[in-house]
Enzyme design. Structure first.
Site, PDB file in Angstrom:
ATOM      1  CG  ASP A  14     -26.927  14.543  11.833  1.00 24.06           C
ATOM      2  OD1 ASP A  14     -26.199  13.491  11.938  1.00 24.06           O
ATOM      3  OD2 ASP A  14     -28.174  14.179  12.087  1.00 24.06           O
TER       4      ASP A  14
HETATM    5  C1  NOJ Z   1     -27.120  10.810  11.246  1.00 32.51           C
HETATM    6  C2  NOJ Z   1     -28.204  10.824  12.482  1.00 32.51           C
HETATM    7  O1  NOJ Z   1     -29.218  11.777  12.087  1.00 32.51           O
HETATM    8  C3  NOJ Z   1     -27.753  11.017  13.792  1.00 32.51           C
HETATM    9  O2  NOJ Z   1     -28.791  11.006  14.717  1.00 32.51           O
HETATM   10  C4  NOJ Z   1     -26.719  10.427  14.174  1.00 32.51           C
HETATM   11  O3  NOJ Z   1     -26.405  10.412  15.324  1.00 32.51           O
HETATM   12  C5  NOJ Z   1     -25.506  10.577  13.260  1.00 32.51           C
HETATM   13  N1  NOJ Z   1     -26.015  10.231  11.777  1.00 32.51           N
HETATM   14  C6  NOJ Z   1     -24.176   9.582  13.473  1.00 32.51           C
HETATM   15  O4  NOJ Z   1     -24.616   8.301  13.358  1.00 32.51           O
END
Ligand code: NOJ
Length: 771
Positions: free
Chosen positions: A293
């Site tokens: 993430d």
């Molecule tokens: C953080 C989020 O937790 C995740 O769900 C998302 O896909 C990513 N950012 C990318 O934007």
């Protein structure tokens, strides 16, 4: 005779050019891919391999602390494997051209995006989609999202989010399918199938984009519902309650998995080898690519695990293949290699998985295969997509209350004077809900516009904002800022309330569109109070004094507390956003469509009950839900009626249904056998409507404590007024099995309760014995 098809693998820069025979059998295809990737890797430098592990955000849409991606330079140097959230197909292809034509090996970029519940045609939030209990609708929504995204150059979505979320204080409950592992697994599977279609089939024609199952794992169990907070959980609970939707998505063929921010057994998921390698790959057989993430390798330092360099090495060794914008892999792995902290095979393993993913997406064959200006123009927000979205959005609304003492308020007639009041009535950017960043809000109708259109010359419509979302102007600004939303105007509350009361007095019925604006749910939006925000409640109190019937449209991305509202307004319907929300609401409120959504989260009576979920483990001193009087020495609250206000599975419609007693084909079964449980459901009301008939099971005596109730099956049936149907459920071992203390998946003999009903509370009950 085996048919063979010739595929020319030729990158635009002609630096790699090979005529390859695409084989027919999966084994031949795999061998061909292995040869291609091995040959390519034999010519890659260490820097180029690390480049393939590097993902960056675009600087267009922020979905985390902004990082400067410097995309063109990195692409030309072969150091940009993937980038996400670029909005325009021509921009995407221009960057692809740099990677393909300017970098030494011309390896194409993988373009990702957070396409969470639609691209320009936006469906209800995933939580709302799950409330349809209609897996074909869920699949279709994901498919339409994929068709539009692919046409606009996107190859990969960071969806589905399949985290079980038991605590409605957690704002990301909005992005998943709620609290149930069985329903969550079906939704996960439907979404993966919808996104990917036959994407990985070399002969496939259906448009699709690669799914990414997230957030692996347990992100939804953040303590106190506080986003990014710590998680601690037994393996028993993981396997029985939290893992099933991830596993279902992997089994449905998801091409990628995103690890989560949280710790699992004390180790951040990003670097948890047990999770990313033993469970995901060895136990579940996942063959795709794992991405972190947002900057989560970097965040491991704040988790207390040392330097970026050490953490990048740990993440790689654990099974991470791609680093989302922490610059940990590209920046530090060379040094770790020199120091012997990682081996070349570790880097090669991750690089191979990334290249295999690109190969399977056929990007080497055609780096520009996703999207074109023409395609984008023909499918994006097209009529057919909008009509499907309108239907599915209407299907997602959950009617929680409709009048009192058998006197329904809904559906409304299109006549007289209708007041439409609330902070949600004039917003165009918030109507789609959180996580709809690719949206083009200029295309959507506000509620006022939709209602005006529907009522035209049939009824008079009076509208006003009436109140603020919250009493804090900074919060009201902040939830819009950073999300490309127009802030909902912060109004003079006395004045606004006076205007609202004035128009309510002139109206025959008052419809209040209130609750959460788009980014009052989603990432980083934890709440410590789930009651209606104070200015909204004050307005409802004032409107109630007018004596006019009040219909509350509760916009939400989570379970909220509606205890006061359930006693003081006449009708309540939960609404989960969407670009076609205005029209869909008119369809339901004015009776063209009967509501059919059912809750997938338990709605509490007060915030202090959270986390609240129907499939809890029993205590030694059971207190039935609905108990009003406090009992000493018991697991009950001194100051609340026990259990939810509206249980999991609950939802009303414009008709009523009766349930017979359950009939069993037999009272006993053995491990290989099955029992059919049937029930007659009758539409006892005056119009056609849809019912979701739900089967729950409870293991009465097992080797470990088992939940008081678990959903195991359901049927969505539509019956005409007066019509009856015999609904059958087949109970087999797979509905009764669970992970025991040793984490073996077992069926234990003994007695089981079998429960069938319209929701998790109001069930008919019988029992069976497994011999
Ligand atoms: C953080 C989020 O937790 C995740 O769900 C998302 O896909 C990513 N950012 C990318 O934007």
């Amino acid at each position: 005779m085996t048919l063979r098809r010739t595929t020319l693998i030729c990158l635009a820069c002609c630096q790699i050019s090979a005529a390859a025979m695409a084989a027919n059998t999966p084994a031949e295809e795999k061998a061909e891919m292995d040869r291609f990737v091995t040959e390519l890797m034999s010519r890659m430098t260490l820097e180029e391999k690390l480049g393939q592990l590097n993902q960056q955000p675009s600087d267009e849409i922020a979905t985390g602390p902004v990082v400067n991606s410097n995309a063109s330079k990195l692409a030309a140097e072969g150091k940009l494997s993937s980038i996400f959230n670029i909005m325009d197909v021509e921009k995407i292809h221009a960057l692809q051209k740099i990677a393909v034509e300017k970098s030494r090996l011309g390896i194409p970029i993988l373009f990702g995006m957070d396409v969470i519940h639609g691209y320009h045609t936006i469906f209800p939030l995933p939580l709302g989609l799950s409330c349809t209990w209609d897996m074909e609708a869920v699949r279709q929504a994901a498919h339409i999202a994929a068709v539009e995204a692919a046409a606009n150059g996107v190859a990969w979505t960071f969806s589905p989010m399949v985290d079980i979320a038991l605590d409605s204080r957690w704002g990301r409950q909005a992005e998943g399918a709620g609290e149930d592992p069985y329903l969550g697994s079906l939704v996960a599977e439907a979404m993966v199938r919808g996104y990917q279609g036959d994407l990985f089939n070399p002969d496939g024609t259906e448009a699709g984009i690669m799914a990414c199952v997230k957030h692996f794992a347990l992100y939804g169990a953040a303590e106190a519902g506080l986003d990014y907070n710590t998680v601690d959980m037994s393996h028993l609970r993981m396997y029985n309650q939290y893992f099933p939707p991830y596993k279902a998505a992997v089994e449905a063929g998801a091409g990628s998995v995103m690890s989560s921010f949280n710790i699992v057994d004390g180790i951040p998921a990003t670097a948890n080898r047990w999770l990313l390698t033993e469970v995901l790959r060895e136990q579940w057989g996942f063959k795709g690519m794992v991405v972190t993430d947002y900057a989560s390798i970097h965040e491991m330092t704040s988790h207390g695990l040392g330097s970026l360099k050490d953490n990048a090495a740990r993440a790689l060794l654990a099974g991470t293949d791609m680093d989302m914008c922490a610059n940990g892999f590209i920046g530090t792995l060379k040094q770790s290699l020199d120091e012997g902290k990682v081996a070349m095979e570790d880097i090669d393993r991750a690089c191979r998985r990334v290249l295999e993913t690109k190969y399977r997406l056929r990007l080497f064959k055609d780096p520009y295969r996703f999207g074109s200006k023409k395609e984008a123009a023909s499918v994006t927000y097209c009529k057919e997509h909008r009509e499907t979205a309108r239907r599915i959005t209407a299907e997602s609304f959950v009617l929680l209350k409709n009048g009192t003492d058998g006197h329904p308020v809904l559906p409304l007639e299109m006549k007289g004077t209708i007041a439409l009041i609330g902070p949600m009535i004039d917003t165009r950017t918030d109507i789609t809900g959180s996580w709809s960043m690719p949206q083009d809000a200029t295309k959507y109708s506000t509620l006022r516009e939709g209602f005006k259109r529907a009522l035209a010359d049939k009824a008079q419509l009076l509208c006003t904002q009436g109140c603020n979302l919250t009493d804090n102007p900074k919060t009201q600004q902040a939830v819009a800022k950073g999300h490309n939303c127009e802030p909902i105007p912060f109004v003079d509350s006395r004045q606004a309330m006076m205007e609202a009361v004035e128009i309510a007095r002139k109206a025959d019925v008052v419809i209040c569109a209130m609750g959460e604006c788009a980014w009052m749910n989603g990432e980083g939006t934890s709440r410590s109070r789930l009651e209606m925000y104070p200015p909204q409640r004050r307005l409802l109190e004032a409107l109630r004094q007018t004596g006019k019937p009040i219909v509350l449209l509760n916009f939400a991305g989570r379970g909220t507390v509606l205890t006061w509202e359930s006693e003081n307004v006449d009708a309540i319907m939960n609404v989960w956003y969407g670009s076609e929300c205005a029209d869909a609401l008119c369809d339901v409120l004015f009776g063209k469509v009967s509501p059919s959504g059912r809750l997938t989260v338990s709605m509490p009576r007060s915030t202090g009950q959270e986390p609240l979920y129907y499939n809890r483990l029993p205590t030694g001193r059971p207190v039935p839900d609905g108990t009003k009087d406090y009992r000493v020495w018991s697991p009950n609250y001194l100051d609340a009626v026990q259990g939810p206000l509206y249980p999991f599975g609950y939802g009303l419609t414009y008709s009523t249904f009766s349930y017979s007693d359950i009939q069993l084909s037999s009272r006993t079964m053995n491990a290989d056998g099955s029992i059919t449980a049937s029930i007659v459901v009758k539409n006892t009301g005056g119009r056609e409507a849809t019912e979701v008939v739900q089967l729950y099971i409870h293991d009465i005596a097992a080797s470990i404590s088992r939940p008081v109730k678990e959903l195991k099956d359901f049927r969505r049936i539509t019956l005409k007024a007066g019509e009856s149907r015999n609904v059958e459920f087949h109970i087999t071992a797979d509905k009764l099995k669970f992970y025991n203390y040793n984490l073996d998946y077992v069926l234990e003999s003994g007695e089981f309760d079998i429960m069938i009903g319209p929701n998790s509370r109001d069930v008919k009950k019988t029992s069976i014995t497994v011999e």
